[in-house]
Design a protein around this motif. Structure first.
Motif, short mmCIF file in Angstrom:
data_model
loop_
_atom_site.label_atom_id
_atom_site.label_comp_id
_atom_site.label_asym_id
_atom_site.label_seq_id
_atom_site.Cartn_x
_atom_site.Cartn_y
_atom_site.Cartn_z
N GLU A 31 -8.97 11.26 7.51
CA GLU A 31 -7.97 11.92 7.99
C GLU A 31 -7.31 12.88 7.01
O GLU A 31 -6.68 13.63 7.27
CB GLU A 31 -6.88 11.21 8.59
CG GLU A 31 -6.25 10.33 7.94
CD GLU A 31 -6.66 8.80 7.81
OE1 GLU A 31 -6.25 8.00 7.05
OE2 GLU A 31 -7.89 8.60 8.38
N GLU A 32 -7.75 12.57 5.68
CA GLU A 32 -6.89 13.69 4.42
C GLU A 32 -7.89 14.51 4.18
O GLU A 32 -7.60 15.68 3.39
CB GLU A 32 -6.64 12.63 3.36
CG GLU A 32 -5.51 11.73 3.46
CD GLU A 32 -5.45 10.64 2.42
OE1 GLU A 32 -6.09 10.75 1.39
OE2 GLU A 32 -4.29 9.85 2.59
N PRO A 71 -9.55 17.99 4.53
CA PRO A 71 -9.00 19.36 5.30
C PRO A 71 -9.84 19.61 6.71
O PRO A 71 -9.63 19.96 7.53
CB PRO A 71 -9.03 20.32 4.19
CG PRO A 71 -9.06 19.70 2.94
CD PRO A 71 -9.63 18.17 3.30
N TYR A 91 -11.51 17.75 8.73
CA TYR A 91 -11.18 16.89 9.72
C TYR A 91 -9.77 16.96 10.25
O TYR A 91 -9.29 16.53 11.28
CB TYR A 91 -11.61 15.32 9.41
CG TYR A 91 -12.90 15.05 9.03
CD1 TYR A 91 -13.96 15.43 9.98
CD2 TYR A 91 -13.38 14.52 8.14
CE1 TYR A 91 -15.19 15.45 9.82
CE2 TYR A 91 -14.80 14.38 7.92
CZ TYR A 91 -15.82 14.79 8.44
OH TYR A 91 -17.28 14.61 8.34
N GLN A 92 -8.89 17.50 9.45
CA GLN A 92 -7.41 17.38 9.87
C GLN A 92 -7.13 18.19 11.07
O GLN A 92 -6.38 17.83 11.92
CB GLN A 92 -6.67 18.13 8.57
CG GLN A 92 -6.48 16.92 7.48
CD GLN A 92 -5.64 17.49 6.47
OE1 GLN A 92 -5.38 18.77 6.35
NE2 GLN A 92 -5.03 16.65 5.67
N LYS A 93 -8.09 19.25 11.41
CA LYS A 93 -7.55 19.68 12.88
C LYS A 93 -8.46 19.61 13.86
O LYS A 93 -8.55 20.28 14.93
CB LYS A 93 -7.93 21.64 12.23
CG LYS A 93 -6.93 21.73 11.25
CD LYS A 93 -7.34 23.53 10.94
CE LYS A 93 -6.15 23.77 9.69
NZ LYS A 93 -6.87 25.04 9.00
N GLN A 94 -9.37 18.48 13.76
CA GLN A 94 -9.99 17.76 14.58
C GLN A 94 -9.42 16.83 15.42
O GLN A 94 -8.88 16.07 15.10
CB GLN A 94 -11.42 17.69 14.13
CG GLN A 94 -12.28 18.81 13.55
CD GLN A 94 -13.68 18.57 13.11
OE1 GLN A 94 -14.29 17.54 13.43
NE2 GLN A 94 -14.21 19.40 12.18
N MET A 95 -9.97 16.65 16.93
CA MET A 95 -9.52 15.68 17.56
C MET A 95 -10.84 14.66 17.82
O MET A 95 -11.81 15.16 18.14
CB MET A 95 -8.91 16.12 18.89
CG MET A 95 -8.56 14.96 20.15
SD MET A 95 -8.17 15.41 21.37
CE MET A 95 -7.18 16.70 21.42
#
Length: 64
Positions: free
Chosen positions: A19-20, A22, A24-28
């Motif tokens: 989750e850190e 970048p 993947y941070q904007k994905q659900m």
């Protein structure tokens, strides 16, 4: 196994947690949304969250 960690492109820091990263941070997370909340070795856990609910539709699909 540190060679498998993600290297941040600007800081060069090694990132351990997904989750850190970048990217993947904007994905659900949808497909693997239950990862970490159910025991993958227990079929009962999968069934409890609706696992195989779509199986009859996939097996007995009728186009008529």
């Amino acid at each position: 196994m540190e060679s498998l960690l993600y290297d941040h492109p600007t800081t060069g820091d090694r990132i351990v947690h997904e989750e850190e990263v970048p990217f993947y941070q904007k994905q659900m997370r949808i497909i693997f949304g239950n990862n970490g909340s159910i025991d993958p070795t227990q079929i009962e856990d999968y069934l409890a969250v609706g696992g195989y609910r779509a199986l009859p539709k996939a097996l007995f699909f009728n186009e008529t």
